[in-house]
Motif scaffolding. Structure first.
Motif, PDB file in Angstrom:
ATOM      1  N   TYR A   1      27.374  48.640  11.412  1.00 20.44           N
ATOM      2  CA  TYR A   1      27.396  49.814  10.616  1.00 20.44           C
ATOM      3  C   TYR A   1      28.912  49.792   9.700  1.00 20.44           C
ATOM      4  O   TYR A   1      28.955  48.731   9.014  1.00 20.44           O
ATOM      5  CB  TYR A   1      27.342  51.057  11.253  1.00 20.44           C
TER       6      TYR A   1
ATOM      7  N   LEU B   1      31.386  62.061  17.280  1.00 25.41           N
ATOM      8  CA  LEU B   1      30.063  62.043  17.318  1.00 25.41           C
ATOM      9  C   LEU B   1      29.639  60.911  18.446  1.00 25.41           C
ATOM     10  O   LEU B   1      28.781  61.236  19.372  1.00 25.41           O
ATOM     11  CB  LEU B   1      29.371  61.555  16.234  1.00 25.41           C
TER      12      LEU B   1
ATOM     13  N   GLY C   1      12.555  61.421  15.300  1.00 23.36           N
ATOM     14  CA  GLY C   1      12.722  61.171  13.765  1.00 23.36           C
ATOM     15  C   GLY C   1      11.611  60.826  13.179  1.00 23.36           C
ATOM     16  O   GLY C   1      11.187  60.720  11.949  1.00 23.36           O
TER      17      GLY C   1
ATOM     18  N   MET D   1      13.659  63.452  10.577  1.00 21.62           N
ATOM     19  CA  MET D   1      14.805  63.141  10.679  1.00 21.62           C
ATOM     20  C   MET D   1      15.935  63.874  10.624  1.00 21.62           C
ATOM     21  O   MET D   1      16.942  63.722  11.121  1.00 21.62           O
ATOM     22  CB  MET D   1      15.282  61.989   9.326  1.00 21.62           C
ATOM     23  N   GLY D   2      16.057  65.038   9.955  1.00 24.04           N
ATOM     24  CA  GLY D   2      17.245  66.112   9.777  1.00 24.04           C
ATOM     25  C   GLY D   2      17.545  66.677  10.851  1.00 24.04           C
ATOM     26  O   GLY D   2      18.668  66.997  11.187  1.00 24.04           O
TER      27      GLY D   2
ATOM     28  N   ASP E   1      19.995  64.936  15.985  1.00 23.59           N
ATOM     29  CA  ASP E   1      20.915  65.119  16.515  1.00 23.59           C
ATOM     30  C   ASP E   1      20.740  66.011  17.735  1.00 23.59           C
ATOM     31  O   ASP E   1      21.524  66.248  18.853  1.00 23.59           O
ATOM     32  CB  ASP E   1      22.115  65.254  15.748  1.00 23.59           C
TER      33      ASP E   1
ATOM     34  N   ASN F   1      21.697  65.663   4.481  1.00 25.29           N
ATOM     35  CA  ASN F   1      21.038  67.035   4.839  1.00 25.29           C
ATOM     36  C   ASN F   1      22.348  68.124   4.456  1.00 25.29           C
ATOM     37  O   ASN F   1      22.711  68.794   5.501  1.00 25.29           O
ATOM     38  CB  ASN F   1      20.938  66.924   6.191  1.00 25.29           C
TER      39      ASN F   1
ATOM     40  N   GLU G   1      12.811  62.825   3.061  1.00 27.82           N
ATOM     41  CA  GLU G   1      13.707  62.852   4.244  1.00 27.82           C
ATOM     42  C   GLU G   1      15.205  63.145   3.950  1.00 27.82           C
ATOM     43  O   GLU G   1      15.663  62.865   2.854  1.00 27.82           O
ATOM     44  CB  GLU G   1      13.556  61.613   5.069  1.00 27.82           C
ATOM     45  N   TYR G   2      15.610  63.896   5.077  1.00 25.12           N
ATOM     46  CA  TYR G   2      17.141  64.061   4.860  1.00 25.12           C
ATOM     47  C   TYR G   2      17.770  63.720   6.333  1.00 25.12           C
ATOM     48  O   TYR G   2      17.110  63.535   7.065  1.00 25.12           O
ATOM     49  CB  TYR G   2      17.342  65.618   5.113  1.00 25.12           C
ATOM     50  N   PHE G   3      19.166  63.306   6.259  1.00 28.72           N
ATOM     51  CA  PHE G   3      19.738  62.801   7.190  1.00 28.72           C
ATOM     52  C   PHE G   3      21.085  63.542   7.338  1.00 28.72           C
ATOM     53  O   PHE G   3      21.491  63.913   6.338  1.00 28.72           O
ATOM     54  CB  PHE G   3      20.049  61.226   7.179  1.00 28.72           C
ATOM     55  N   ASP G   4      21.674  63.646   8.555  1.00 29.87           N
ATOM     56  CA  ASP G   4      23.032  64.247   8.634  1.00 29.87           C
ATOM     57  C   ASP G   4      24.206  63.645   8.180  1.00 29.87           C
ATOM     58  O   ASP G   4      24.260  62.213   8.354  1.00 29.87           O
ATOM     59  CB  ASP G   4      23.125  64.781  10.138  1.00 29.87           C
TER      60      ASP G   4
ATOM     61  N   GLY H   1      27.415  61.482   8.407  1.00 29.74           N
ATOM     62  CA  GLY H   1      27.859  60.453   9.428  1.00 29.74           C
ATOM     63  C   GLY H   1      26.804  59.711  10.195  1.00 29.74           C
ATOM     64  O   GLY H   1      27.028  59.233  11.108  1.00 29.74           O
TER      65      GLY H   1
ATOM     66  N   THR I   1      24.474  56.885  11.256  1.00 29.55           N
ATOM     67  CA  THR I   1      24.806  55.481  10.762  1.00 29.55           C
ATOM     68  C   THR I   1      23.585  54.663  10.977  1.00 29.55           C
ATOM     69  O   THR I   1      23.329  53.490  10.417  1.00 29.55           O
ATOM     70  CB  THR I   1      25.774  54.831  12.123  1.00 29.55           C
TER      71      THR I   1
ATOM     72  N   LEU J   1      14.063  56.130   9.924  1.00 32.46           N
ATOM     73  CA  LEU J   1      13.882  56.713   8.562  1.00 32.46           C
ATOM     74  C   LEU J   1      13.204  55.742   7.666  1.00 32.46           C
ATOM     75  O   LEU J   1      11.913  55.730   6.876  1.00 32.46           O
ATOM     76  CB  LEU J   1      15.090  57.041   7.900  1.00 32.46           C
TER      77      LEU J   1
END
Lengths: 290, 378
Positions: free
Chosen positions: A211, A220, A255, A260-261, A264, B171, B197-200, B202, B204, B209
């Protein structure tokens, strides 16, 4: 259904990464009973120093990894001798406050020195895709999984099969008896903390090559690592691996098939379930402290 | 960061000894994310802002005083940005506010600015609805997603021969806004949506997705993401072996994005309000100064900070005093010559008149392939 193999592969790769980054925490949290909130920051330092040694000192990836391991072990040793030592035996709260303070210091110190820009750690191998039937992975990810597994096995052997490992286990079972038997417990504490820091830093550098390294990734990582440790059971290596894989696969499936949103959220849902039904974690045999 | 800390310490000392009215500088408060996943972009805004302040002070400042820029970390979150504004207003007594990068954070500080009756300028936040809230103290010196989509949807659909597009956004209000606006305009042109689609912030790892993306077989991917998230995402698109065309909004036409993304950046398209390769004399001077000061070419956000502070400084000069109402009235009459065209504000505080460009990254440099002035929204 044809997406399933790829989701599973993604989940397993992420699972190994989660297990690897939680390993240092499970060691320090499980054995030393220090709730290390600076864990994510040691991970971050690993990535940032990995960037420094590969980009500025011109080392190749693996020599860089060794340099980072050695210097972070020294940092961990010093942190234990000069900071953790002062709050040892005073219960968990002083340690929590101390490590929270340490994490704030480390993040801002890093921001001051290298700034908030994301940094690239040059990987050991090329980044192109590899296909196994319908499943795509990269060489770099496979390498990271391999190194990750090697580190997990190595740390396990160190604790189970060496004199230092035996001294560690003895010290954390009963510090008084251990020191009466001639074990220098001060050194054992420091060595354990150094080992935990080194594992965190190595995973930080390894994953930064996939990454990117950045000063504020630590928060995180700490959160996810706590999730893994609580799922697997404190101090258990098998637990960290199981917890990591469970989290990785659960996130990939959620996901993949839901959204996906919200991904977490999954880790915390799992933690709530585990705390309700098996509060000692999947693998921990002890339910109380020694 | 050091300046912020030192500035904070100094101010604490000053606030204790000198009554606040006796300011010998004109203070402008800047709220930007200095930590977190968009910290890097926030820092670019601060760099641009400092350059603008330096230039104005070198030319004698405003109202016969030097301008003092006070920077606070809003972390791109609504709560922290509101705290930062409260501090800037209560303690530092700033006369104008600039901020707060993320649209969600800006939306949160807008009512605070209105409560204290202070003008608030954003050079970044692009969610269309911000200027539709009837907040008379709010000015947006930036494009909106709607304006960008309107300007470039047709060029993108024709140039990239798009028929099926997947939309991926971060997101938050900005990411969701970008996806909505572009999908609406592209759909109107007959382009099908195959995935949203959305991602948060940060995040990685995007392999999950991207697995869905691969299954959806789009011939173009629209991405709304900033440098850090965006570079990792674009890299992983190539790592998955996908060769769909990638286009998007965010800070993509910058040296850092290209450096982080490496070869994967080749051929991607970005719709941006500013690129260092824009060909105007004012821009060439700006790029030269910026590069001399920071050793890097300015990107979208460096220019945004520079423009926002110049607009603020010029408005204070025209207002002839630090009275907030006078500054607000002066801001409404802005006609500021920026490196990327002339900024004016509509009645709702939305900037228009400046140029936006579509760039393609070729051989590690953003190449301008289309340029169009941003019209006032109708």
């Amino acid at each position: 259904m044809d997406l399933f193999p790829q989701f599973l592969a993604n989940g397993l790769v992420m699972g190994v990464f989660y297990a690897l980054s939680a390993l240092g925490l499970t060691l320090i949290f499980g054995l030393m009973r220090v709730v290390n909130f600076a864990h994510g920051e040691f991970y971050m330092l690993g990535g940032v120093s990995g960037w420094f040694v590969t980009n500025h000192l011109g080392l190749d990836f693996f020599s860089g990894l060794i340099v980072v391991a050695a210097s972070m072990a020294a940092v961990g040793w010093l942190v234990d001798r000069f900071l953790i030592e002062r709050v040892r035996g005073q219960g968990e709260e002083p340690g929590i406050l101390l490590t929270i303070g340490l994490s704030i210091f480390l993040v801002n110190g890093t921001l001051l020195l290298v700034g908030p820009a994301p940094m690239k750690v040059a990987g050991a191998v090329a980044e192109g895709p590899l296909f196994f039937g319908p499943v795509a992975v990269t060489k770099l990810r496979l390498l990271a999984v391999a190194v990750g597994i090697a580190l997990i096995v190595g740390a396990h052997l160190l604790i189970r099969r060496t004199r230092l490992g035996a001294a560690m286990r003895a010290t954390f079972q009963d510090p008084m008896a251990a020191s009466l038997a001639g074990i220098r417990t001060g050194h054992v504490y420091a060595a354990t903390f150094a080992l935990g820091c080194t594992l965190a830093a190595l995973s930080g550098m390894l994953l930064a090559s996939i990454y990117s390294a950045q000063a504020s990734v630590g928060g995180l990582i700490s959160l996810k690592s706590f999730v893994v440790v609580i799922l697997g059971g404190m101090g258990s290596f098998a637990g960290a691996i199981a917890g990591g894989l469970l989290l990785g696969v659960a996130e990939a499936m959620w996901g993949g098939y839901v959204s996906m949103g919200m991904v977490d959220v999954i880790g915390f849902v799992l933690v709530i379930l585990i705390l309700l039904f098996r509060p000692q974690g999947l693998f921990s045999i002890r339910t109380e402290r020694a | 960061m050091r300046n912020v800390v030192l500035g904070g310490l100094l101010l604490t000392g000053i606030a204790a000894s000198v009554p606040a009215q006796a300011q010998d500088t004109v203070r402008i408060g800047l709220v930007q994310p200095l930590t977190g996943s968009v910290a890097y972009n926030g820092k670019s805004v601060v760099e641009g802002a400092r350059l603008a302040v330096e230039e104005m002070n070198a030319a004698g400042g405003v109202l016969g005083k030097k301008i003092e820029l006070i920077v606070e970390d809003g972390q791109c979150t609504p709560a922290n940005s509101v705290n930062a504004v409260e501090k800037l207003v209560q303690k530092d007594k700033v006369v104008t506010l600039v901020g707060a990068f993320c649209s969600s954070a800006t939306a949160a500080i807008m009512p605070v600015a209105q409560k204290y009756k202070l003008p608030l300028i954003t050079g970044v936040s692009s969610k269309a609805s911000l200027t539709e809230q009837g907040n008379p103290y709010f000015f947006r010196a930036a494009e909106t997603d709607a304006l960008m989509a309107e300007a470039f949807a047709k060029i993108l659909a024709n140039d990239l021969k798009l028929t099926k597009v997947a939309y991926i956004g971060v997101n938050d209000d900005w990411g969701r806004g970008g996806v909505e606006e572009f999908s609406r305009d592209l759909t109107a042109l007959g382009v099908k949506t195959v995935l949203t689609e959305y991602f948060d912030h940060g995040a990685t790892d995007f392999f999950t997705l991207l697995t869905k993306l691969r299954a959806a077989r789009p011939d173009g991917v629209f991405v709304a993401a900033e440098t850090q998230d965006g570079s990792i995402l674009v890299k992983q698109i190539r790592e998955m072996g996908l060769d769909t065309k990638v286009f998007g909004v965010g800070s993509w036409a910058t040296a850092d994005f290209i450096n982080l993304t490496g070869e994967a950046a080749e051929g991607i398209h970005a719709a941006v309000p500013y690129a260092s390769s824009m060909d105007t004399p004012r821009n060439q001077t700006f790029v030269q100064k910026y590069e001399a000061k920071y050793g890097i070419k300015p990107g979208k956000y460096g220019a945004a900070g520079y423009n926002a502070l110049n607009i603020a400084g010029q408005a204070i000069a025209r207002a002839g005093g630090t009275d907030a109402e006078a500054i607000r009235a002066a801001l409404a009459k802005t006609s500021y010559e920026a490196p990327n065209g002339v900024y004016k504000f509509t009645d709702k505080g939305q900037a228009y008149g400046f140029d936006a460009v579509l760039v393609r990254i070729e051989k590690g440099a953003p190449k301008v392939i289309a340029s169009t002035p941003v019209d006032a929204p109708h």
